[in-house]
Design a protein around this motif. Structure first.
Motif, short mmCIF file in Angstrom:
data_model
loop_
_atom_site.label_atom_id
_atom_site.label_comp_id
_atom_site.label_asym_id
_atom_site.label_seq_id
_atom_site.Cartn_x
_atom_site.Cartn_y
_atom_site.Cartn_z
N VAL A 64 -43.56 28.81 19.48
CA VAL A 64 -43.23 27.50 18.91
C VAL A 64 -41.86 27.07 19.41
O VAL A 64 -40.91 27.85 19.40
N GLU A 65 -41.78 25.80 19.84
CA GLU A 65 -40.49 25.21 20.21
C GLU A 65 -40.37 23.88 19.47
O GLU A 65 -41.27 23.05 19.50
N VAL A 66 -39.24 23.71 18.80
CA VAL A 66 -39.00 22.50 18.03
C VAL A 66 -37.65 21.93 18.46
O VAL A 66 -36.68 22.67 18.63
N SER A 67 -37.63 20.63 18.63
CA SER A 67 -36.39 19.92 18.92
C SER A 67 -35.95 19.24 17.64
O SER A 67 -36.70 18.44 17.07
N LEU A 68 -34.77 19.58 17.18
CA LEU A 68 -34.25 18.99 15.94
C LEU A 68 -33.16 17.98 16.28
O LEU A 68 -32.18 18.32 16.93
N ARG A 69 -33.37 16.74 15.87
CA ARG A 69 -32.34 15.71 16.05
C ARG A 69 -31.62 15.59 14.72
O ARG A 69 -32.22 15.28 13.69
N ILE A 70 -30.32 15.83 14.77
CA ILE A 70 -29.53 15.96 13.55
C ILE A 70 -28.44 14.90 13.50
O ILE A 70 -27.74 14.68 14.48
N THR A 71 -28.33 14.28 12.34
CA THR A 71 -27.24 13.35 12.08
C THR A 71 -26.27 14.05 11.14
O THR A 71 -26.67 14.64 10.13
N LEU A 72 -24.99 14.02 11.50
CA LEU A 72 -23.96 14.67 10.69
C LEU A 72 -23.24 13.63 9.84
O LEU A 72 -23.28 12.43 10.10
N ASP A 73 -22.54 14.13 8.83
CA ASP A 73 -21.73 13.28 7.95
C ASP A 73 -20.49 12.84 8.71
O ASP A 73 -19.52 13.59 8.85
N LYS A 74 -20.53 11.62 9.21
CA LYS A 74 -19.43 11.12 10.04
C LYS A 74 -18.20 10.76 9.22
O LYS A 74 -17.15 10.46 9.78
N THR A 75 -18.29 10.81 7.90
CA THR A 75 -17.10 10.56 7.08
C THR A 75 -16.21 11.79 7.01
O THR A 75 -15.07 11.70 6.60
N ASN A 76 -16.76 12.94 7.43
CA ASN A 76 -15.99 14.18 7.43
C ASN A 76 -15.46 14.42 8.85
O ASN A 76 -16.23 14.67 9.77
N PRO A 77 -14.14 14.37 9.03
CA PRO A 77 -13.58 14.54 10.37
C PRO A 77 -13.81 15.93 10.98
O PRO A 77 -13.68 16.12 12.18
N ARG A 78 -14.18 16.91 10.17
CA ARG A 78 -14.40 18.27 10.68
C ARG A 78 -15.89 18.59 10.84
O ARG A 78 -16.26 19.72 11.12
N ALA A 79 -16.76 17.58 10.68
CA ALA A 79 -18.20 17.83 10.70
C ALA A 79 -18.65 18.53 11.98
O ALA A 79 -19.31 19.56 11.93
N PHE A 80 -18.29 17.99 13.13
CA PHE A 80 -18.69 18.61 14.40
C PHE A 80 -18.04 19.98 14.56
O PHE A 80 -18.69 20.94 14.99
N ASP A 81 -16.75 20.07 14.24
CA ASP A 81 -16.01 21.32 14.42
C ASP A 81 -16.56 22.46 13.58
O ASP A 81 -16.41 23.63 13.93
N GLU A 82 -17.18 22.14 12.46
CA GLU A 82 -17.74 23.18 11.60
C GLU A 82 -19.23 23.40 11.86
O GLU A 82 -19.73 24.51 11.72
N PHE A 83 -19.94 22.35 12.25
CA PHE A 83 -21.37 22.46 12.50
C PHE A 83 -21.67 23.27 13.77
O PHE A 83 -22.50 24.18 13.75
N PRO A 129 -23.57 23.23 7.96
CA PRO A 129 -22.73 22.27 7.23
C PRO A 129 -22.85 20.83 7.75
O PRO A 129 -23.10 20.60 8.93
N HIS A 130 -22.67 19.90 6.83
CA HIS A 130 -22.47 18.48 7.11
C HIS A 130 -23.68 17.73 7.64
O HIS A 130 -23.55 16.66 8.23
N ILE A 131 -24.89 18.25 7.41
CA ILE A 131 -26.10 17.56 7.85
C ILE A 131 -26.43 16.46 6.84
O ILE A 131 -26.48 16.70 5.64
N THR A 132 -26.68 15.24 7.37
CA THR A 132 -27.15 14.16 6.51
C THR A 132 -28.61 13.82 6.78
O THR A 132 -29.28 13.27 5.91
N ASP A 133 -29.11 14.12 7.98
CA ASP A 133 -30.51 13.83 8.29
C ASP A 133 -30.98 14.74 9.43
O ASP A 133 -30.20 15.06 10.33
N ILE A 134 -32.26 15.14 9.36
CA ILE A 134 -32.87 15.95 10.41
C ILE A 134 -34.24 15.34 10.73
O ILE A 134 -35.01 15.02 9.84
N GLU A 135 -34.51 15.22 12.03
CA GLU A 135 -35.83 14.83 12.49
C GLU A 135 -36.34 15.95 13.39
O GLU A 135 -35.66 16.33 14.35
#
Length: 151
Positions: A64-83, A129-135
């Protein structure tokens, strides 16, 4: 800057990466020492990043291979750095890409079967951390997969 010889070397390496240096030198009309110097120059210049084994993960039981498109909480300045570091820790995540736009990150995830994927999703992905949406996009077929560059 690459010259014609560098491009020829790269084309031959892409076509047959397992060929020996003497064979490659013969094909290019170069001595082994001259070819070695050229390859070292390409490595030092960051053109050749290394060699690796490409392993068919399906041969190891992953179906099984799944591609997950994730939207992070852009109000948190550390979202990318922690995710990103947390996502790197999941062994079944083969690839992480970041984007500008509504989708922030794409994860390529493999699993042995759907129950295994559900386990990974619930225990590892949803705890990132910091996920707001996943497709989730289930891979059906890989039509083209080519790492060779048009040199």
């Amino acid at each position: 800057m690459l010259d014609d010889l560098d491009r020829r070397i790269l084309r031959h390496l892409q076509a047959d990466p397992e060929q020996s240096l003497p064979d490659l030198g013969d094909r290019l009309g170069l001595t082994a020492s001259r070819l070695s110097r050229r390859l070292e120059k390409l490595r030092e210049g960051g053109v050749i990043l290394g060699q690796r084994a490409v392993i068919d993960w399906r041969a190891l039981g992953y179906e099984v291979e799944v591609s997950l498109r994730i939207t992070l909480d852009k109000t948190n300045p550390r979202a990318f750095d922690e995710f990103i570091p947390a996502a790197r820790e999941i062994p079944e995540v083969l690839e992480i890409q970041t984007f500008l736009g509504q989708v922030d990150v794409r994860l390529s995830v493999i699993a042995r079967d759907m129950p295994h994927y559900q386990q990974i999703y619930r225990a590892a992905i949803l705890t990132l951390p910091h996920i707001t949406d996943i497709e989730a996009l289930m891979h059906v077929a890989r039509i083209k997969s080519n790492e060779a560059l048009p040199i």
